[in-house]
Design an enzyme around this catalytic site. Structure first.
Site, PDB file in Angstrom:
ATOM      1  CB  CYS A  90     -19.524  15.355 -20.505  1.00 39.34           C
ATOM      2  SG  CYS A  90     -18.305  15.697 -19.237  1.00 39.34           S
ATOM      3  CG  HIS A 132     -22.148  12.524 -16.013  1.00 40.13           C
ATOM      4  ND1 HIS A 132     -22.220  12.236 -17.356  1.00 40.13           N
ATOM      5  CD2 HIS A 132     -21.233  13.525 -15.902  1.00 40.13           C
ATOM      6  CE1 HIS A 132     -21.389  13.016 -18.017  1.00 40.13           C
ATOM      7  NE2 HIS A 132     -20.779  13.816 -17.168  1.00 40.13           N
ATOM      8  CD  GLU A 133     -21.381  16.125 -13.010  1.00 38.69           C
ATOM      9  OE1 GLU A 133     -20.147  16.320 -13.005  1.00 38.69           O
ATOM     10  OE2 GLU A 133     -22.087  16.365 -14.010  1.00 38.69           O
ATOM     11  CG  HIS A 136     -16.634  14.030 -14.301  1.00 41.23           C
ATOM     12  ND1 HIS A 136     -15.838  14.008 -15.419  1.00 41.23           N
ATOM     13  CD2 HIS A 136     -17.853  14.466 -14.711  1.00 41.23           C
ATOM     14  CE1 HIS A 136     -16.546  14.412 -16.472  1.00 41.23           C
ATOM     15  NE2 HIS A 136     -17.775  14.690 -16.072  1.00 41.23           N
TER      16      HIS A 136
HETATM   17 CO    CO Z   1     -19.326  15.332 -17.282  1.00 41.46          CO
END
Ligand code: CO
Length: 192
Positions: A90, A132-133, A136
């Site tokens: 990341c 993954h995004e 966030h």
């Molecule tokens: Co990330």
């Protein structure tokens, strides 16, 4: 604009849906792509540039002019299928990598920059990056999803990030907590 690093509090913020895309936001998105390429990333979420908005950018090729530049606004993920373990990293935790088990295939619906609703079934790297995004935007980091044993191995590295953040906060690099909350709420009032 710069990429904020763990444990900056905005990385733990649950972002709000976007109601309006204006010229300023389009410029922000262009800058996010610039930053992503500069840091050799393949995805970057708004939280990572200190913006509390449900938005992320992706280019799995990781290089300007190669592959597709994808913008996901107010994304929704459904229909998870299969499971797969893969090492992740990341841009908010540079140099840190570890295994994460996630669904292999997903369906993602989101608005693109033209305001069109995209509805895709994705797998492989694109599925991985989108998940993954998306995390966030809910204040979730890949280290939260790592198996406990693997996370223990990273304890020293995470401690270093935490110590570094505290010393930078002590000299006022991030402003006060009140200033941070104020700047996040100003952006929310404009776009959400
Ligand atoms: Co990330």
């Amino acid at each position: 604009m710069k990429v904020i690093q763990y444990p900056h509090p905005t990385l733990r913020y649950k972002s709000k849906p976007i109601k309006m895309v204006d010229k300023d936001l389009k410029n922000i998105i262009a800058e996010m792509f610039d930053l992503m390429y500069e840091h050799r990333g393949i995805g970057l979420a708004a939280n990572q540039v200190n913006l509390p908005l449900r938005l992320f950018v992706v280019n799995v090729a990781g290089e300007r002019g190669v592959g597709d530049e994808l913008v996901f606004i107010n994304p929704v993920i459904t229909n998870p299928k299969g499971t797969k373990e893969m090492d992740e990293g990341c841009l908010s935790l540079p140099g840190v990598f570890g295994p994460v088990i996630r669904p292999e295939k997903i369906r993602v619906q989101a608005y693109n920059l033209k305001g069109e609703l995209v509805d895709w079934k994705v797998d492989d790297m694109l599925s991985r990056v989108i998940q993954h995004e998306f995390d966030h935007l809910n204040g979730v980091l890949f280290i939260d999803r790592m198996p406990e044993m693997a996370k223990l191995d990273l304890r020293d590295e995470l401690d270093e990030f935490e110590t570094d953040f505290e010393s930078r906060r002590a000299v006022g690099e991030f402003g006060s907590d009140e200033q941070l909350i104020k700047s996040l709420s100003e952006i929310e009032q404009k776009y959400c």
